[in-house]
Design a protein around this motif. Sequence first.
Motif, short mmCIF file in Angstrom:
data_model
loop_
_atom_site.label_atom_id
_atom_site.label_comp_id
_atom_site.label_asym_id
_atom_site.label_seq_id
_atom_site.Cartn_x
_atom_site.Cartn_y
_atom_site.Cartn_z
N ALA A 138 -16.56 80.44 20.78
CA ALA A 138 -16.65 81.42 21.88
C ALA A 138 -18.06 81.40 22.46
N ILE A 139 -18.12 81.73 23.75
CA ILE A 139 -19.41 81.82 24.43
C ILE A 139 -19.52 83.19 25.09
N ALA A 140 -20.66 83.85 24.88
CA ALA A 140 -20.93 85.13 25.54
C ALA A 140 -22.40 85.18 25.90
N THR A 141 -22.67 85.29 27.20
CA THR A 141 -24.05 85.42 27.69
C THR A 141 -24.05 86.46 28.79
N ASP A 142 -25.23 86.84 29.26
CA ASP A 142 -25.36 87.76 30.39
C ASP A 142 -24.72 89.12 30.11
N PHE A 143 -25.09 89.72 29.00
CA PHE A 143 -24.69 91.11 28.73
C PHE A 143 -25.82 91.77 27.94
N GLY A 144 -25.99 93.08 28.19
CA GLY A 144 -27.09 93.78 27.54
C GLY A 144 -26.69 94.36 26.19
N ARG A 145 -25.44 94.88 26.14
CA ARG A 145 -24.94 95.50 24.90
C ARG A 145 -23.53 95.00 24.65
N PRO A 146 -23.24 94.58 23.43
CA PRO A 146 -21.86 94.14 23.16
C PRO A 146 -20.90 95.33 23.12
N THR A 147 -19.78 95.22 23.81
CA THR A 147 -18.76 96.28 23.75
C THR A 147 -17.91 96.06 22.49
N GLN A 148 -17.11 97.04 22.15
CA GLN A 148 -16.20 96.88 21.02
C GLN A 148 -15.23 95.73 21.26
N ALA A 149 -14.74 95.62 22.53
CA ALA A 149 -13.79 94.55 22.86
C ALA A 149 -14.44 93.18 22.65
N LEU A 150 -15.70 93.08 23.03
CA LEU A 150 -16.42 91.81 22.88
C LEU A 150 -16.62 91.47 21.40
N ARG A 151 -17.00 92.47 20.63
CA ARG A 151 -17.17 92.26 19.17
C ARG A 151 -15.87 91.72 18.56
N PHE A 152 -14.75 92.33 18.96
CA PHE A 152 -13.43 91.95 18.43
C PHE A 152 -13.12 90.51 18.85
N PHE A 153 -13.43 90.20 20.10
CA PHE A 153 -13.14 88.88 20.66
C PHE A 153 -13.93 87.77 19.94
N LEU A 154 -15.16 88.09 19.56
CA LEU A 154 -16.05 87.08 18.98
C LEU A 154 -15.85 86.88 17.48
N ARG A 155 -15.08 87.76 16.85
CA ARG A 155 -14.97 87.70 15.38
C ARG A 155 -14.12 86.49 14.96
N GLU A 156 -14.39 86.00 13.78
CA GLU A 156 -13.64 84.89 13.15
C GLU A 156 -13.70 83.57 13.91
N ARG A 157 -14.69 83.38 14.77
CA ARG A 157 -14.87 82.08 15.42
C ARG A 157 -15.67 81.18 14.49
N HIS A 158 -15.44 79.85 14.61
CA HIS A 158 -16.19 78.92 13.77
C HIS A 158 -17.52 78.54 14.41
N CYS A 159 -17.58 78.67 15.73
CA CYS A 159 -18.81 78.36 16.45
C CYS A 159 -19.05 79.45 17.49
N LEU A 160 -20.25 79.97 17.54
CA LEU A 160 -20.59 81.00 18.53
C LEU A 160 -21.77 80.54 19.37
N ILE A 161 -21.59 80.59 20.69
CA ILE A 161 -22.70 80.34 21.62
C ILE A 161 -23.06 81.70 22.19
N LEU A 162 -24.21 82.22 21.76
CA LEU A 162 -24.58 83.58 22.13
C LEU A 162 -25.93 83.60 22.83
N GLU A 163 -26.05 84.54 23.74
CA GLU A 163 -27.33 84.69 24.44
C GLU A 163 -28.42 85.25 23.51
N ALA A 164 -29.58 84.60 23.54
CA ALA A 164 -30.79 85.18 22.92
C ALA A 164 -31.84 85.09 24.03
N ASN A 165 -31.82 86.07 24.92
CA ASN A 165 -32.56 85.94 26.18
C ASN A 165 -34.05 86.19 26.07
N TYR A 166 -34.42 87.26 25.36
CA TYR A 166 -35.85 87.61 25.39
C TYR A 166 -36.31 88.20 24.07
N ASP A 167 -37.62 88.11 23.87
CA ASP A 167 -38.29 88.77 22.75
C ASP A 167 -38.91 90.05 23.33
#
Length: 266
Positions: A138-167
Amino acid sequence: MTTLHILGSGSKGNAFAIEAEGGTLLLEAGFSGRELERRMRAQAIDPASVCAIAVTHEHGDHARGATRLARQLGVPVVASGGTWTALARGGEPCEWQPTGSRGPAVVGPFTIEACPCPHDAAEPLALGVRVADGPSLAIATDFGRPTQALRFFLRERHCLILEANYDEVLLRGSGYPAVVQDRIAGAGGHLSNTACGMLLAELHHAELHTVVLAHLSQRCNTPEVAARTVAAALERTGFRGALHVAPQDEPLGPITLRAPAQRVLL
Ligand SMILES: [Zn+2]
Ligand SMILES: [Zn+2]
């Protein structure tokens, strides 16, 4: 075998390619058509093997070359209705295959699922890709806060492409006006390294084997800081997989995505 190529990721453009069973799915097309082809060839990917171009939303850094390349290759753009309408307005005529509220899209060996993503675009999505008997990504970028729906969608994936935009510290010292800093750090902005690490720690499970940190800000982040912050959060979960940081200017890969271990039913 399923492989992932990072063609490039960051605010100047995002694109990934997944190869399985002789077909290629382009995930995001945020470079010009010509540059996408150049990066594919650099990775020994034959553009003729592309069976679809899936995009999360219409912003240029995600979809700049989508309609032109889709028309050129004679393949569909997979996107939400809102994204497609926005793309069709200024883009080249090409085929559309919906994903999102109408259910998943199936192209070649790939099943493309979607979940709404909170972002300032027409109908932005996080995307999931499944290969039969293979890995789920799954890929998720361009969001400030993960919603519950997004958390559910991303669970149990073998590979995650996630945004790490800033320090957080680099953002506050970036020289951006305070209003811009607040927008980046806001709920509709981008995900920080710390928030990315927390989300990954929450999503961690025994079969998560590949994590790609994507869409790093050039001004408010560095690959080293992003990797260090997220690695510290993941280490506490017992993660033993591979952590990659997606580069902006040159491709990275191929990364082999392992198929899930067979479940033995006794
Ligand atoms: Zn965007
Ligand atoms: Zn973006």
